[in-house]
Design a protein around this motif. Structure first.
Motif, PDB file in Angstrom:
ATOM      1  N   LEU A   1       0.831  -1.204   0.000  1.00 56.72           N
ATOM      2  CA  LEU A   1       0.000   0.000   0.000  1.00 56.72           C
ATOM      3  C   LEU A   1       0.866   1.254   0.000  1.00 56.72           C
ATOM      4  N   LEU A   2       1.918   1.258   0.791  1.00 59.59           N
ATOM      5  CA  LEU A   2       2.823   2.407   0.794  1.00 59.59           C
ATOM      6  C   LEU A   2       3.463   2.608  -0.574  1.00 59.59           C
ATOM      7  N   LYS A   3       3.876   1.508  -1.185  1.00 57.03           N
ATOM      8  CA  LYS A   3       4.511   1.598  -2.492  1.00 57.03           C
ATOM      9  C   LYS A   3       3.522   2.111  -3.553  1.00 57.03           C
ATOM     10  N   ASN A   4       2.282   1.648  -3.480  1.00 54.59           N
ATOM     11  CA  ASN A   4       1.286   2.011  -4.492  1.00 54.59           C
ATOM     12  C   ASN A   4       0.684   3.394  -4.312  1.00 54.59           C
TER      13      ASN A   4
ATOM     14  N   TYR B   1       0.676   9.974  -4.577  1.00 59.21           N
ATOM     15  CA  TYR B   1      -0.270  10.933  -4.009  1.00 59.21           C
ATOM     16  C   TYR B   1       0.486  11.875  -3.076  1.00 59.21           C
ATOM     17  N   THR B   2       0.449  13.156  -3.389  1.00 61.22           N
ATOM     18  CA  THR B   2       1.281  14.116  -2.654  1.00 61.22           C
ATOM     19  C   THR B   2       0.500  15.052  -1.745  1.00 61.22           C
ATOM     20  N   SER B   3      -0.808  14.904  -1.682  1.00 59.77           N
ATOM     21  CA  SER B   3      -1.572  15.809  -0.818  1.00 59.77           C
ATOM     22  C   SER B   3      -1.194  15.575   0.649  1.00 59.77           C
ATOM     23  N   ASP B   4      -1.419  16.603   1.450  1.00 57.71           N
ATOM     24  CA  ASP B   4      -1.075  16.521   2.865  1.00 57.71           C
ATOM     25  C   ASP B   4      -1.807  15.386   3.565  1.00 57.71           C
ATOM     26  N   ILE B   5      -3.049  15.145   3.198  1.00 58.38           N
ATOM     27  CA  ILE B   5      -3.841  14.082   3.829  1.00 58.38           C
ATOM     28  C   ILE B   5      -3.209  12.717   3.562  1.00 58.38           C
ATOM     29  N   TYR B   6      -2.864  12.466   2.290  1.00 61.65           N
ATOM     30  CA  TYR B   6      -2.231  11.189   1.957  1.00 61.65           C
ATOM     31  C   TYR B   6      -0.879  11.047   2.639  1.00 61.65           C
ATOM     32  N   GLN B   7      -0.089  12.105   2.627  1.00 53.39           N
ATOM     33  CA  GLN B   7       1.240  12.033   3.227  1.00 53.39           C
ATOM     34  C   GLN B   7       1.160  11.809   4.741  1.00 53.39           C
TER      35      GLN B   7
ATOM     36  N   ARG C   1       1.693   7.878   9.229  1.00 52.99           N
ATOM     37  CA  ARG C   1       1.146   7.072  10.330  1.00 52.99           C
ATOM     38  C   ARG C   1       1.271   5.586  10.021  1.00 52.99           C
ATOM     39  N   LEU C   2       1.006   5.217   8.780  1.00 53.97           N
ATOM     40  CA  LEU C   2       1.136   3.811   8.388  1.00 53.97           C
ATOM     41  C   LEU C   2       2.585   3.355   8.503  1.00 53.97           C
ATOM     42  N   LEU C   3       3.513   4.203   8.141  1.00 55.81           N
ATOM     43  CA  LEU C   3       4.928   3.855   8.243  1.00 55.81           C
ATOM     44  C   LEU C   3       5.337   3.642   9.700  1.00 55.81           C
ATOM     45  N   LEU C   4       4.839   4.475  10.603  1.00 51.35           N
ATOM     46  CA  LEU C   4       5.121   4.277  12.032  1.00 51.35           C
ATOM     47  C   LEU C   4       4.539   2.954  12.532  1.00 51.35           C
TER      48      LEU C   4
END
Length: 93
Positions: A27-30, A34-40, A45-48
């Protein structure tokens, strides 16, 4: 719960955790484009959570390995195995 059931449950949980980690990494790779602040923010959070999951998986696998080594050692003592050959033959009885 007996020991065998507990071990099977732990093995299933380890497998499930590995699958969740793989899916999160995919999911992170795919979603990298997406560069919007919400996605980032969601990706951060997902990475943590993914880092925590990796650490927990390593801890659980280490604990399982330690239990397996201790059980093997206890069996070797109980059966007074003097050689690797004796251990192997006992394993296949």
């Amino acid at each position: 719960m007996n020991i065998e059931t507990t071990q099977l449950t732990q093995e299933r949980l380890i497998g499930d955790l590995r699958l969740v980690i793989e899916n999160a990494e995919q999911l992170l790779k795919n979603t990298n484009q997406y560069t919007s602040d919400i996605y980032q923010a969601a990706r951060a959070r997902l990475l943590l959570a993914l880092d925590a999951a990796h650490a927990e998986l390593a801890r659980v696998e280490d604990a399982a390995l330690t239990r397996m080594i201790e059980a093997t050692h206890a069996a070797n003592l109980a059966y007074a195995d003097q050689s690797g050959e004796a251990r192997l033959l006992r394993a296949f009885r």
